[in-house]
Design an enzyme around this catalytic site. Structure first.
Site, short mmCIF file in Angstrom:
data_model
loop_
_atom_site.label_atom_id
_atom_site.label_comp_id
_atom_site.label_asym_id
_atom_site.label_seq_id
_atom_site.Cartn_x
_atom_site.Cartn_y
_atom_site.Cartn_z
N SER A 1 32.56 2.65 -51.47
CA SER A 1 33.05 3.86 -50.80
C SER A 1 32.44 5.15 -51.36
O SER A 1 33.13 6.17 -51.47
CB SER A 1 34.58 3.91 -50.82
OG SER A 1 35.12 2.82 -50.09
N ASN B 1 22.47 0.00 -48.84
CA ASN B 1 22.62 -1.40 -48.43
C ASN B 1 23.14 -1.40 -47.00
O ASN B 1 24.32 -1.14 -46.78
CB ASN B 1 23.59 -2.09 -49.39
CG ASN B 1 23.90 -3.51 -48.96
OD1 ASN B 1 23.26 -4.05 -48.06
ND2 ASN B 1 24.88 -4.13 -49.60
N TRP B 2 22.26 -1.67 -46.09
CA TRP B 2 22.64 -1.61 -44.67
C TRP B 2 23.49 -2.81 -44.24
O TRP B 2 24.01 -2.82 -43.13
CB TRP B 2 21.39 -1.54 -43.80
CG TRP B 2 20.60 -0.27 -43.93
CD1 TRP B 2 20.79 0.74 -44.85
CD2 TRP B 2 19.50 0.13 -43.10
NE1 TRP B 2 19.86 1.73 -44.65
CE2 TRP B 2 19.05 1.38 -43.58
CE3 TRP B 2 18.84 -0.44 -42.03
CZ2 TRP B 2 17.99 2.07 -43.00
CZ3 TRP B 2 17.78 0.24 -41.45
CH2 TRP B 2 17.36 1.47 -41.93
N GLY C 1 26.95 1.61 -49.06
CA GLY C 1 27.06 0.77 -47.87
C GLY C 1 27.17 1.63 -46.62
O GLY C 1 26.18 2.16 -46.10
N GLY C 2 28.39 1.81 -46.14
CA GLY C 2 28.65 2.49 -44.87
C GLY C 2 27.93 3.83 -44.71
O GLY C 2 27.35 4.10 -43.65
N GLY D 1 33.98 -0.72 -48.78
CA GLY D 1 34.31 -0.61 -47.36
C GLY D 1 35.77 -0.26 -47.09
O GLY D 1 36.24 -0.36 -45.97
N HIS E 1 25.49 -9.77 -54.52
CA HIS E 1 26.48 -8.88 -53.91
C HIS E 1 27.79 -9.64 -53.70
O HIS E 1 27.77 -10.84 -53.42
CB HIS E 1 25.95 -8.35 -52.56
CG HIS E 1 26.79 -7.23 -52.03
ND1 HIS E 1 27.97 -7.46 -51.36
CD2 HIS E 1 26.64 -5.89 -52.10
CE1 HIS E 1 28.51 -6.29 -51.03
NE2 HIS E 1 27.72 -5.32 -51.47
P1 13P Z 1 30.59 0.82 -48.91
O1 13P Z 1 29.80 2.00 -49.40
O2 13P Z 1 30.61 0.68 -47.43
O3 13P Z 1 31.95 0.77 -49.55
O4 13P Z 1 29.80 -0.50 -49.43
C1 13P Z 1 29.47 -0.61 -50.77
C2 13P Z 1 28.57 -1.78 -50.95
O5 13P Z 1 29.00 -2.92 -50.86
C3 13P Z 1 27.16 -1.53 -51.22
O6 13P Z 1 26.50 -2.68 -51.61
#
Ligand code: 13P
Length: 253
Positions: free
Chosen positions: A213, A9-10, A234-235, A172, A94
């Site tokens: 994370s 998920n960018w 995410g990240g 995050g 989300h």
């Molecule tokens: P992170 O991996 O940056 O914690 O984000 C998770 C997320 O919200 C994926 O949809």
């Protein structure tokens, strides 16, 4: 057996040009990982160029959101048909959509219905806040979110969906849930709710991802859990090496 799925998920990162560079960096590495479904979810404006790069590969494409109506006077929105032109997946509900854009369980439910009408596989996100977790409300909140999002579907329809458990306090923050803790919520609360509402077969067929994370160093622990079928990243999905490493960890699990 549920095929593992790793989705990136960018979020609101990468222009179309930056997206091309990132995909070029990870394409070979991702294609080398077999037996794992890999999905990239760039922002809307990068769907077209990324779709062109993924054509003929085994890497899927997803959007991060969409409206539920097929078309109409909804300035600034993107319809399911527009998404389905390029993508096969769509992330829905989300926590950032719920928290910053007022998405309720009812809105998420409408979007999930729209996704199926357009042959899109929804990745439906659920997860509790830190306050809810500390007040021991995790199970109650997740049950409500799962039931709400899946209102009005048959067991067969639900079987083909993907759910993602993303505890909001882990997104995050660098503070992932422990793998055991995440697995317990997925097994007892998410699959438990699915069993009550749609039966055991559907509950066992649905793929449930963990998100929050997920990094190369902790991904394997999540994938080793019996009820976790992959990750919504995410990240770490914004770094080619990291995302490829996470996909590779899903293969080994
Ligand atoms: P992170 O991996 O940056 O914690 O984000 C998770 C997320 O919200 C994926 O949809």
């Amino acid at each position: 057996m549920r095929t593992p799925l790793v989705a990136g998920n960018w979020k609101m990162h990468k222009t179309a040009e930056e997206a091309r560079l990132l995909v070029a960096d990870m394409l070979g590495g991702l294609q080398a990982v077999s037996g794992v479904e890999k999905v990239l979810c760039p922002p809307f404006t990068a769907l077209l160029p990324v779709a062109a790069m993924l054509a003929g590969t085994d890497i899927g494409l997803g959007a991060q959101n969409m409206h539920w109506e097929a078309q109409g006077a909804f300035t600034g929105e993107i319809s399911p048909a527009m998404v389905a032109e390029f993508a096969r997946y769509v992330i829905l509900g989300h926590s950032e959509r719920r928290a910053y854009f007022g998405e309720t369980d009812e809105i998420v439910n409408r979007k999930v219905h729209a996704a199926l009408q357009h042959n899109l596989t929804p990745i439906v996100c659920v997860g509790e806040t830190l306050e809810e977790r500390e007040a021991d409300l995790t199970a109650k909140v997740i049950r409500r979110q799962v039931s709400g999002a899946l209102e009005g579907f048959t067991a067969e329809q639900v079987s083909g969906m993907v759910l993602a458990y993303e505890p909001i306090w882990a997104i995050g923050t660098g503070k992932a849930a422990t793998a055991e803790e995440a697995n317990r919520v997925v097994a007892e609360v998410i699959r438990g709710t699915l069993t009550e509402r749609f039966g055991e077969a559907a509950a066992q067929a649905v793929r449930v991802l963990y998100g929050g994370s997920v990094k190369p160093h902790n991904a394997a622990e999540f994938f080793a859990q019996p009820d976790i079928d992959g990750a919504l990243v995410g990240g770490a999905s914004l770094k080619a090496d990291a995302f490829v490493a996470i996909a590779a960890a899903a293969k080994q699990a």
